[in-house]
Write an enzyme that holds these catalytic residues in place. Structure first.
Site, PDB file in Angstrom:
ATOM      1  N   HIS A   1       0.847  -1.189   0.000  1.00  0.00           N
ATOM      2  CA  HIS A   1       0.000   0.000   0.000  1.00  0.00           C
ATOM      3  C   HIS A   1       0.884   1.240   0.000  1.00  0.00           C
ATOM      4  O   HIS A   1       2.019   1.216   0.493  1.00  0.00           O
ATOM      5  CB  HIS A   1      -0.890   0.027   1.243  1.00  0.00           C
ATOM      6  CG  HIS A   1      -2.005  -0.960   1.216  1.00  0.00           C
ATOM      7  ND1 HIS A   1      -3.172  -0.781   1.935  1.00  0.00           N
ATOM      8  CD2 HIS A   1      -2.153  -2.144   0.575  1.00  0.00           C
ATOM      9  CE1 HIS A   1      -3.982  -1.798   1.733  1.00  0.00           C
ATOM     10  NE2 HIS A   1      -3.380  -2.647   0.915  1.00  0.00           N
TER      11      HIS A   1
ATOM     12  N   GLU B   1       0.904   3.904   1.847  1.00  0.00           N
ATOM     13  CA  GLU B   1       1.387   4.316   3.164  1.00  0.00           C
ATOM     14  C   GLU B   1       2.541   3.449   3.645  1.00  0.00           C
ATOM     15  O   GLU B   1       3.522   3.963   4.190  1.00  0.00           O
ATOM     16  CB  GLU B   1       0.264   4.238   4.215  1.00  0.00           C
ATOM     17  CG  GLU B   1      -0.942   5.087   3.920  1.00  0.00           C
ATOM     18  CD  GLU B   1      -2.070   4.328   3.230  1.00  0.00           C
ATOM     19  OE1 GLU B   1      -3.233   4.554   3.601  1.00  0.00           O
ATOM     20  OE2 GLU B   1      -1.786   3.519   2.325  1.00  0.00           O
TER      21      GLU B   1
ATOM     22  N   CYS C   1      -6.375   2.086   5.704  1.00  0.00           N
ATOM     23  CA  CYS C   1      -7.015   0.821   6.062  1.00  0.00           C
ATOM     24  C   CYS C   1      -6.472   0.361   7.421  1.00  0.00           C
ATOM     25  O   CYS C   1      -5.566   0.989   7.980  1.00  0.00           O
ATOM     26  CB  CYS C   1      -6.721  -0.219   4.979  1.00  0.00           C
ATOM     27  SG  CYS C   1      -5.005  -0.824   5.006  1.00  0.00           S
TER      28      CYS C   1
ATOM     29  N   CYS D   1      -2.592  -0.201   7.419  1.00  0.00           N
ATOM     30  CA  CYS D   1      -1.829   1.046   7.356  1.00  0.00           C
ATOM     31  C   CYS D   1      -1.971   1.848   8.643  1.00  0.00           C
ATOM     32  O   CYS D   1      -1.006   2.465   9.100  1.00  0.00           O
ATOM     33  CB  CYS D   1      -2.243   1.854   6.131  1.00  0.00           C
ATOM     34  SG  CYS D   1      -1.786   1.006   4.582  1.00  0.00           S
TER      35      CYS D   1
END
Length: 150
Positions: free
Chosen positions: A53, A55, A83, A86
């Site tokens: 992801h 992040e 999410c 993260c």
């Protein structure tokens, strides 16, 4: 209101979309001098990695740049509400503040689905939501619309 760091995150999100990834971009900024010390965009499809992801990549890059896992004194700008994975990385890296653009009604773990930072973890970042929300939301809407048309 425009924000130079969110604008950079949006640029990264556009790179993700060009690569066929969900358009999410993130930057980690060192507060004392405003330097971008980490950046990333979604790479799950490219890397065949479920944890790639934006992040996570930005946090990893910031830790390498700064030479340690503690990112206190840093802020995270991300185009989409984090999410749960993260949000956990944000807690564990001790990032001071999160600035996010679009809300994520399906997986957002700052406000939308669950408020992870309200739980009794050992670190609670400050949260600033809806930064350049229209631009961030439009990127996602356009991406998913083009997928449906294909």
């Amino acid at each position: 209101m425009k924000n130079i760091y969110m604008e950079k995150a949006i640029e990264l999100a556009k790179l993700a979309a060009e690569s066929g990834e969900i358009p999410v971009g993130a930057v980690v900024v060192r507060k004392r001098d405003g330097a971008i010390v980490g950046e990333g965009f979604n790479r799950r499809e490219l890397d065949k990695n479920p944890v790639a992801h934006a992040e996570i990549i930005a946090i990893e890059n910031a830790a390498k740049t700064l030479g340690g896992w503690r990112l206190s004194g840093c802020d995270l700008y991300v185009t989409l509400e984090p999410c749960p994975m993260c949000a956990g990385a944000i807690i564990n890296s001790r990032i001071d503040r999160i600035f996010f653009g679009a809300y994520d009604k399906k997986a957002g773990s700052v406000y939308s689905v669950v408020e992870l930072f309200s739980l009794p973890y050992n670190h609670k970042p400050e949260i600033y939501a809806g930064i350049m929300q229209e631009e961030c939301s439009a990127l996602l809407s356009e991406f998913f619309k083009s997928l449906r048309e294909k």
